[in-house]
Motif scaffolding. Structure first.
Motif, PDB file in Angstrom:
ATOM      1  N   ARG A 143       6.511   4.160 -11.100  1.00 22.70           N
ATOM      2  CA  ARG A 143       7.171   4.762 -12.257  1.00 22.70           C
ATOM      3  C   ARG A 143       8.453   5.472 -11.856  1.00 22.70           C
ATOM      4  N   TRP A 144       8.428   6.109 -10.680  1.00 19.89           N
ATOM      5  CA  TRP A 144       9.625   6.811 -10.216  1.00 19.89           C
ATOM      6  C   TRP A 144      10.700   5.845  -9.706  1.00 19.89           C
ATOM      7  N   GLY A 145      10.296   4.633  -9.348  1.00 17.45           N
ATOM      8  CA  GLY A 145      11.254   3.577  -9.012  1.00 17.45           C
ATOM      9  C   GLY A 145      12.108   3.852  -7.789  1.00 17.45           C
ATOM     10  N   PRO A 146      13.406   3.548  -7.888  1.00 15.07           N
ATOM     11  CA  PRO A 146      14.312   3.649  -6.729  1.00 15.07           C
ATOM     12  C   PRO A 146      14.384   5.043  -6.109  1.00 15.07           C
ATOM     13  N   ALA A 147      14.077   6.062  -6.874  1.00 12.71           N
ATOM     14  CA  ALA A 147      14.203   7.425  -6.353  1.00 12.71           C
ATOM     15  C   ALA A 147      13.309   7.664  -5.139  1.00 12.71           C
ATOM     16  N   VAL A 148      12.213   6.918  -5.023  1.00 16.89           N
ATOM     17  CA  VAL A 148      11.297   7.114  -3.902  1.00 16.89           C
ATOM     18  C   VAL A 148      11.035   5.829  -3.135  1.00 16.89           C
ATOM     19  N   ALA A 149      11.813   4.789  -3.405  1.00 16.88           N
ATOM     20  CA  ALA A 149      11.559   3.484  -2.786  1.00 16.88           C
ATOM     21  C   ALA A 149      11.609   3.561  -1.265  1.00 16.88           C
ATOM     22  N   ASP A 150      12.548   4.340  -0.728  1.00 19.33           N
ATOM     23  CA  ASP A 150      12.680   4.413   0.724  1.00 19.33           C
ATOM     24  C   ASP A 150      11.539   5.178   1.381  1.00 19.33           C
ATOM     25  N   LEU A 151      10.706   5.871   0.588  1.00 16.73           N
ATOM     26  CA  LEU A 151       9.553   6.586   1.145  1.00 16.73           C
ATOM     27  C   LEU A 151       8.298   5.719   1.177  1.00 16.73           C
ATOM     28  N   ARG A 152       8.354   4.575   0.521  1.00 17.42           N
ATOM     29  CA  ARG A 152       7.169   3.748   0.379  1.00 17.42           C
ATOM     30  C   ARG A 152       6.553   3.319   1.722  1.00 17.42           C
ATOM     31  N   PRO A 153       7.343   2.899   2.732  1.00 17.89           N
ATOM     32  CA  PRO A 153       6.726   2.505   4.014  1.00 17.89           C
ATOM     33  C   PRO A 153       5.922   3.635   4.665  1.00 17.89           C
ATOM     34  N   ALA A 154       6.463   4.857   4.668  1.00 18.98           N
ATOM     35  CA  ALA A 154       5.760   5.975   5.294  1.00 18.98           C
ATOM     36  C   ALA A 154       4.491   6.325   4.521  1.00 18.98           C
ATOM     37  N   VAL A 155       4.563   6.267   3.184  1.00 16.46           N
ATOM     38  CA  VAL A 155       3.386   6.570   2.376  1.00 16.46           C
ATOM     39  C   VAL A 155       2.331   5.483   2.557  1.00 16.46           C
ATOM     40  N   PHE A 156       2.766   4.236   2.668  1.00 14.41           N
ATOM     41  CA  PHE A 156       1.831   3.130   2.877  1.00 14.41           C
ATOM     42  C   PHE A 156       1.072   3.305   4.192  1.00 14.41           C
ATOM     43  N   GLU A 157       1.789   3.677   5.245  1.00 12.50           N
ATOM     44  CA  GLU A 157       1.132   3.894   6.540  1.00 12.50           C
ATOM     45  C   GLU A 157       0.072   4.982   6.437  1.00 12.50           C
ATOM     46  N   ARG A 158       0.368   6.060   5.693  1.00 14.11           N
ATOM     47  CA  ARG A 158      -0.607   7.133   5.504  1.00 14.11           C
ATOM     48  C   ARG A 158      -1.829   6.641   4.736  1.00 14.11           C
ATOM     49  N   MET A 159      -1.614   5.758   3.773  1.00 17.34           N
ATOM     50  CA  MET A 159      -2.740   5.224   3.016  1.00 17.34           C
ATOM     51  C   MET A 159      -3.689   4.452   3.925  1.00 17.34           C
ATOM     52  N   ILE A 160      -3.146   3.545   4.739  1.00 14.48           N
ATOM     53  CA  ILE A 160      -4.004   2.762   5.636  1.00 14.48           C
ATOM     54  C   ILE A 160      -4.680   3.678   6.661  1.00 14.48           C
ATOM     55  N   PRO A 203       8.027  -4.437   0.807  1.00 14.30           N
ATOM     56  CA  PRO A 203       8.722  -5.711   1.091  1.00 14.30           C
ATOM     57  C   PRO A 203       9.291  -5.778   2.508  1.00 14.30           C
ATOM     58  N   GLY A 204       9.789  -4.674   3.005  1.00 15.43           N
ATOM     59  CA  GLY A 204      10.380  -4.681   4.337  1.00 15.43           C
ATOM     60  C   GLY A 204       9.419  -4.280   5.436  1.00 15.43           C
ATOM     61  N   GLY A 205       8.132  -4.215   5.147  1.00 13.63           N
ATOM     62  CA  GLY A 205       7.158  -3.793   6.143  1.00 13.63           C
ATOM     63  C   GLY A 205       7.068  -2.288   6.264  1.00 13.63           C
ATOM     64  N   TYR A 206       6.431  -1.834   7.323  1.00 14.27           N
ATOM     65  CA  TYR A 206       6.228  -0.399   7.524  1.00 14.27           C
ATOM     66  C   TYR A 206       6.054  -0.154   9.016  1.00 14.27           C
ATOM     67  N   PRO A 207       6.148   1.097   9.468  1.00  8.93           N
ATOM     68  CA  PRO A 207       6.015   1.386  10.900  1.00  8.93           C
ATOM     69  C   PRO A 207       4.555   1.315  11.352  1.00  8.93           C
ATOM     70  N   VAL A 208       4.174   0.190  11.940  1.00  6.46           N
ATOM     71  CA  VAL A 208       2.807   0.023  12.433  1.00  6.46           C
ATOM     72  C   VAL A 208       2.613   0.917  13.656  1.00  6.46           C
TER      73      VAL A 208
END
Length: 730
Positions: free
Chosen positions: A241-258, A293-298
């Motif tokens: 919902r917040w869209g582009p405003a937080v798009a660049d945070l998505r990889p770091a948040v994804f890593e925390r989820m896993i 889309p661009g992956g995340y820091p494994v």
């Protein structure tokens, strides 16, 4: 505007809530309010909140009629908060003394949207584990605020609500609230960090995160751990919902989820074996669904291998890797145990042959059936027939005559038993037999460590006083007063308890904290006080006559407790000067604690007006005789208060005692009567008449209301009906 609103949800935390509230209210900073939410707690948490609100206007209790859960309870507190910042502190955690001025200074200096503070995990065994603060910020984070994209490593700090203060208007503007269910912190803490323009980090330990022996809810087994997925789904829906405003945070948040999913899966206390494959399958599904889309820091190393197995959906390989790791760890633990069990030859040979034979006899008796009619009683380490066990024994003889009661006593104490009481001598063959075969075991202390809890047996811990000083595991914080205590063995002993008898709600709360185990509390009053509650004027006259005391004599009983941290120390007390103050009709009775040498005569007048009653068997008789009790930190004050007679607290070493030994409440602030902190002051209490003054009378009534409400003369009956007859204890 108030600077900080503390929101404190309370559900089944009565043993810890006072410490939590005190840690907030006693800070050297008072621009605060405390909103305590009683989440329909079945224990005394709500009453504790009301009690604190009655004496501190900063406390605002909210009583819910039905349980809503931690997240919704926090929302209710948030809606009532008036402070500029909100700090959600759980009712079993507590603040570090003196931390609040530092927190307030940082808030006022930087005005952050979110201020994260450091914490430690405070384990029930008095050990502490530091947080990840120094790992996340190897260099001090400084006072400047920042956005999450500038320091995304902030996401690696524990994602709880209680280690951060959040600006209230910021929460309202963003519409951030807690969701119901387990793992409710996830969908609150991560979005708050992402939305915040100004994040601050205070690298000062401000909160003790209590690790209870019985564990947190999220450490119990069951399928409710699958609720973690719904919480993380909310985070990603919000990011969408917040869209582009937080798009660049998505990889770091994804890593925390896993990372979080794998933490739940890897905890052996949370998921049964049959739930692990579907849990892993859901992790894989969320990996595919939310992968940026661009992956995340494994992460590197073994953690990275786990992430790649999750990505491929390879459960069998993941499970095999985990099993191999567990086998390696088990081998290490086994090696450590073997080393510990190899005892020195000297210790093995020191065991006496007789003791070994008797223990073997005990073990053999454990294989025989329980005696369905046998109840074994003991008190004060086999010192005799006394206290709560004696009152329960007497009631059982009347109400449950089919139960055969046998007492354990030391050989040198046999002669103090009342006529007709069956007994065995400690250390004999009969002693080991009854311990092995009794269906019921009742004691006001613990039975020896070798005693085993048999299936079908019932262990009743009656305790022997309402506590002023800290007890049980709480003594770990006061090592001076706990010399020689083996807390590991104490845990084994308390795990044998089926019932814990409590005199009042305060004791229930403190026992729950000091003795965390899976027993049932019988909050029924103290059986030993039944005699006091039902005593008649004739009983008092007879008790006086037995001691040679006339009806017109003014009797003061002085009964100090012992000091574990100061063996042999006695409070300054001159019995002759005290006798002089009491006047010609005065009689002074002096009773030392049972830990002390009671064969030594106490110094006093030779005319019989000062009497050493330390060896007198029935302390209840002394209470009936006395017009006034003078004591310090002894539980005697709670028993004597049942009689509604004057009590004087004589506490010349209060400051040292509370620091060295530890106490559960401020006895000088909430006394049962007049208070003296030195011997001249004690004499003046009697000279001035303050012993019976209005202030002392009012204090005693408050004390009685708090501690003696259940002592109606039928406590022993309630225990017998519940324990022996399986009837309700109410």
């Amino acid at each position: 505007m108030t600077l900080i609103s503390f929101v404190v949800p309370a559900f089944k935390v009565q043993g810890y809530l006072r410490e939590c509230l005190d840690s907030i209210l006693d800070q050297p900073f008072d621009d605060i309010e405390v909103i305590g939410i009683d989440d329909a707690s079945p224990d005394g948490s709500g009453e504790i909140l009301d009690e604190y609100a009655a004496r501190d206007p900063r406390v605002h209790p909210v009583r819910l009629v039905e349980n809503v859960g931690l997240g919704p309870a926090r929302n209710i507190g948030l809606d009532r908060a008036a402070g500029e910042y909100v700090w959600f502190v759980d009712g079993d955690d507590w603040l570090v003394a003196g931390c609040l001025p530092h927190v307030a200074d940082r808030l006022r200096a930087t005005r952050p949207d979110v201020l994260v503070v450091d914490h430690v995990r405070a384990h029930w065994n008095n050990s502490a584990t530091r947080s990840a603060m120094r790992d996340v910020f190897p260099e001090p984070p400084g006072e400047a605020t920042f956005g999450l994209r500038d320091r995304p490593e902030t996401l690696r700090l524990l994602h709880t609500a209680w280690n951060r203060l959040v600006r209230r208007e910021f929460l309202v503007e963003q519409g951030l609230r807690f969701e119901p269910g387990w793992y409710e912190d996830v969908s609150f803490s991560y979005p708050a960090l992402m939305a915040a323009e100004r994040i601050g980090v205070l690298d000062r330990v401000c909160l003790n995160y209590r690790q209870r022996r019985t564990g947190a809810i999220t450490r119990t087994r069951g399928d409710r751990h699958f609720e973690v997925f719904a919480q993380w789904h909310r985070v990603f829906r919000l990011m969408d919902r917040w869209g582009p405003a937080v798009a660049d945070l998505r990889p770091a948040v994804f890593e925390r989820m896993i990372w979080h999913y794998l933490t739940v899966l890897g905890n052996g206390e949370r998921l049964d074996a049959d739930l692990r494959p579907p849990f892993f399958a859901q992790i894989h599904a969320d990996y595919v669904r939310f992968l940026p889309p661009g992956g995340y820091p494994v992460p590197p190393g073994l953690e990275g291998v786990k992430h790649r197995l999750v990505a491929a959906g390879r459960w069998r390989t993941f499970s095999a890797l985990r099993a191999a790791h567990q086998a390696e760890e088990q081998a290490r633990q086994t090696a450590r145990k073997v080393r510990r069990r190899v005892l020195p030859v000297a210790r093995r040979t020191a065991r006496k042959a007789r003791d070994a034979a008797l223990r073997e006899y005990y073990l053999a008796e454990l294989h025989r059936p329980l005696d369905p009619t046998l109840a074994v009683y003991a008190a004060y380490w086999y010192r005799g027939y006394a206290c709560n066990p004696a009152a329960i024994y007497a009631a059982a003889r009347r109400l449950a005559p089919q139960v055969r009661g046998v007492w354990i006593v030391r050989r040198d104490r046999v002669d103090v038993l009342p006529p007709g009481v069956e007994y065995v001598v400690a250390g004999t063959r009969d002693y080991y037999r009854v311990l092995a075969r009794a269906r019921w075991l009742i004691n006001n202390v613990n039975f020896p460590d070798f005693v085993r809890k048999r299936p079908g047996s019932v262990h009743v811990q009656t305790h022997h006083g309402t506590p002023v000083k800290v007890m049980g595991l709480d003594q770990q914080r006061y090592p001076v007063g706990a010399v020689g205590m083996d807390f590991t063995k104490l845990l084994d002993r308390m795990d044998r308890w089926d019932y814990s008898v409590s005199a009042n709600s305060f004791s229930t709360q403190m026992w729950e904290r000091a003795y965390p185990a899976d027993y049932t509390t019988l909050e029924v009053g103290y059986p030993r006080n039944d005699r006091l509650a039902l005593a008649t004027a004739e009983d008092c006259r007879k008790a006086r006559a037995d001691l040679g005391i006339g009806p017109e004599e003014y009797v003061v009983l002085y009964a100090p407790t012992h000091r574990e941290h100061l063996p042999g120390w006695r409070p300054p007390f001159d019995p002759d000067r005290m006798r002089d103050v009491l006047g010609p009709s005065g009689r002074l009775l002096m009773r030392s604690h049972y830990f002390h040498d009671r064969e030594r005569q106490l110094r006093g007048a030779s005319d019989g007006t000062v009497l050493d009653v330390s060896t007198y068997e029935r302390v209840e008789d002394l209470y009936l005789v006395a017009d006034v009790l003078v004591t310090d930190y002894s539980s005697a004050m709670f028993d004597y208060a049942v009689l509604d007679r004057p009590i004087v607290v004589y506490a010349p070493d209060w400051d040292a005692y509370r620091v060295a030994r530890g106490v559960y409440f401020d006895l000088l602030a909430e006394p049962p009567g007049a208070v003296a902190v030195d011997f001249p002051g004690l004499l003046d209490v009697f000279r001035s008449g303050a012993v019976r003054g209005t202030e002392a009378e009012q204090a005693r009534q408050r004390f009685r209301k708090r501690f003696c409400a259940l002592d109606d003369g039928h406590a022993a009956e309630r225990v017998v009906r519940r324990v022996f007859l399986n009837e309700p204890a109410g």
